[in-house]
Design a protein around this motif. Structure first.
Motif, PDB file in Angstrom:
ATOM      1  N   THR A 320     -29.027  11.357 -47.647  1.00 46.52           N
ATOM      2  CA  THR A 320     -27.606  11.638 -47.410  1.00 46.52           C
ATOM      3  C   THR A 320     -26.751  11.410 -48.658  1.00 46.52           C
ATOM      4  OG1 THR A 320     -27.356   9.375 -46.533  1.00 46.52           O
ATOM      5  CG2 THR A 320     -27.742  11.150 -44.942  1.00 46.52           C
ATOM      6  N   ASP A 333     -24.621   3.179 -40.143  1.00 44.63           N
ATOM      7  CA  ASP A 333     -24.766   4.599 -39.794  1.00 44.63           C
ATOM      8  C   ASP A 333     -26.203   4.937 -39.424  1.00 44.63           C
ATOM      9  OD1 ASP A 333     -22.112   4.954 -40.218  1.00 44.63           O
ATOM     10  OD2 ASP A 333     -22.305   5.878 -42.202  1.00 44.63           O
ATOM     11  N   TRP A 334     -27.166   4.343 -40.141  1.00 45.14           N
ATOM     12  CA  TRP A 334     -28.582   4.587 -39.804  1.00 45.14           C
ATOM     13  C   TRP A 334     -28.886   4.089 -38.395  1.00 45.14           C
ATOM     14  CZ3 TRP A 334     -32.303   0.898 -38.602  1.00 45.14           C
ATOM     15  CH2 TRP A 334     -33.623   1.368 -38.497  1.00 45.14           C
ATOM     16  N   ALA A 336     -26.780   3.724 -35.911  1.00 40.94           N
ATOM     17  CA  ALA A 336     -26.068   4.516 -34.903  1.00 40.94           C
ATOM     18  C   ALA A 336     -26.555   5.955 -34.816  1.00 40.94           C
ATOM     19  CB  ALA A 336     -24.565   4.502 -35.207  1.00 40.94           C
ATOM     20  N   ASN A 337     -26.996   6.518 -35.927  1.00 39.19           N
ATOM     21  CA  ASN A 337     -27.321   7.948 -35.954  1.00 39.19           C
ATOM     22  C   ASN A 337     -28.804   8.266 -36.022  1.00 39.19           C
ATOM     23  OD1 ASN A 337     -24.526   8.758 -36.038  1.00 39.19           O
ATOM     24  ND2 ASN A 337     -24.488   8.083 -38.171  1.00 39.19           N
ATOM     25  N   PRO A 341     -30.411   6.713 -31.404  1.00 43.24           N
ATOM     26  CA  PRO A 341     -30.669   7.988 -30.721  1.00 43.24           C
ATOM     27  C   PRO A 341     -32.156   8.243 -30.478  1.00 43.24           C
ATOM     28  CG  PRO A 341     -29.041   8.286 -32.454  1.00 43.24           C
ATOM     29  CD  PRO A 341     -29.581   6.903 -32.623  1.00 43.24           C
TER      30      PRO A 341
END
Length: 420
Positions: A320, A333-334, A336-337, A341
């Motif tokens: 990213t 972010d890792w 959560a994303n 998931p």
């Protein structure tokens, strides 16, 4: 005791003053000594009981003692496997006023043994090979940090047993020197000294009928060079990958992990052909991954699981193009994303089969195989359905396994092997 006695130490122990510094070290009484195996040394060395612990005391010249003390302190600061320096004592004199050598004091490395003590026990025939592997790893780590040893040998190393292998620690830095980085010539000369010394030491063991007669001492010495060069190549050569070849990045990381090293960072670089990813390996200490993952995400997992999750997090950071961002923000972010998931994509009734970190690890493995087959990057969510159908559904629930007998467990393991 002479008033000229001087102690140089970061945190001096008052109990040091109670030791018989007015007596030559080789004449110290048994009541202050600890009965531990000693290696070969050009100096008089004694293990001494002090304040409930054991210290190693080496009689040596004042200038050399201070220099080695400072070198060991520097090695300790950069987390190189070596003995911990305690201090230097100078100004020693006997009762009659005769000058005595200064001493260097280090902490005794618990559960460690000199190589001669290891060979005097019943050990597997490949003991020499395993010691060489450990010494090669230590030498690579020293050279990566710019340390020229100057007298590499089994005698100047202590070994700890480590799950069937050995971990090596530098115990004598007297001839060493620390630089910003080492030239190829310095490394090659240090390695040649190591090869010659190791062959000589093994031949000495062979002459004393301590070493297994089937061991080829020259071949073992040559193995040190081969093992060192393999490790150095893996740890220092940069590999470049296109953004769509992240599965190849994982292959490189796995290869480094297999050799006992870890990737500390993934750098981004741009050239005329576009953006490519460069792997810069970095040696880290035991427990590093668990502590780092806990600090960044709050996930409390096993060390190997943490290493795998962190590798994926670092790959996410590189993919990213967020090398300049704070590590904590990238980790959030890792989590959560990517991580959450992927776990939520697993049906609730199947989540009890393995811990979340283990499920994620298996998903990464499954994605790697599928990406390799496809010769392109696949996302975790792309491979969740096949992972569930081909792998996870066939695993027993962890809670259910606790009540099974040995025969049933063995059958389950056999089934897992067939599934993998």
């Amino acid at each position: 005791m002479s008033n000229r006695l001087q102690i140089t130490a970061a945190s001096p122990d008052p109990a040091l003053l109670t030791l018989p510094w007015h007596i030559p070290l080789e004449e110290w009484p048994d009541e202050v000594l600890a009965a531990l195996p000693r290696g070969i040394s050009r100096h008089v060395v004694r293990f001494v009981k002090l304040s409930g612990r054991v210290i190693a005391v080496k009689e040596i010249g004042e200038t050399v003692a201070h220099r080695e003390y400072e070198l060991l302190r520097q090695l300790s600061r950069i987390d190189v496997p070596s003995v911990e320096p305690v201090g230097v004592i100078t100004g020693r004199r006997s009762r009659d006023g005769e000058e005595l050598n200064s001493v260097l004091i280090t902490e005794h490395l618990q559960f460690s043994l000199p190589y001669r003590a290891l060979f005097s026990q019943y050990l597997r025939p490949d003991t020499a090979t395993r010691l060489i592997d450990a010494l090669a790893v230590l030498l690579v780590r020293l050279h990566l940090n710019g340390f020229y040893w100057g007298d590499v040998s089994l005698s100047n190393t202590l070994f700890r047993r480590d799950a069937g292998a050995f971990a090596a620690y530098l115990v004598d830095a007297e001839t060493g020197d620390l630089h910003q980085h080492l030239s190829d010539g310095q490394r090659a000369y240090d390695l040649e000294i190591a090869r010659v010394n190791v062959i000589g030491e093994l031949m000495d063991l062979e002459a004393g009928e301590i070493l297994d007669s089937t061991v080829d001492t020259v071949t073992v010495g040559e193995m040190l060079v081969v093992r060192y060069e393999e490790l150095w190549q893996e740890l220092t050569v940069s590999e470049w990958f296109e953004p769509g070849e992240m599965w190849r990045v994982q292959s490189r990381i796995s290869r480094l992990n297999h050799l006992g090293f870890d990737v500390g960072e993934l750098d981004m670089s741009t050239d005329v052909d576009g953006t490519r990813i460069r792997i810069q390996p970095k040696v880290v200490d035991a427990g590093h991954h668990h502590r780092r993952l806990m600090r960044l995400t709050g996930l409390d997992v096993q060390e190997n699981q943490a290493r795998r999750l962190l590798n994926d997090m670092d790959a996410f950071r590189a993919a990213t193009d967020r090398q300049g961002d704070e590590e904590e923000f990238v980790a959030h972010d890792w989590l959560a994303n990517v991580f959450e998931p992927a776990i939520r994509a697993v049906p609730r009734e199947l989540r009890g089969k393995l811990e979340p970190a283990e499920i994620f690890h298996e998903l990464l493995e499954h994605r790697w195989y599928r990406s390799q087959e496809a010769e392109r990057d696949l996302s975790l969510l792309d491979v969740v359905p096949t992972y569930i159908d081909q792998v996870l559904r066939h695993r027993p629930d962890e809670k259910a396994v606790l009540g099974l007998d040995t025969a049933t467990l063995r059958a389950i393991e056999d089934d897992d092997d067939l599934i993998g």
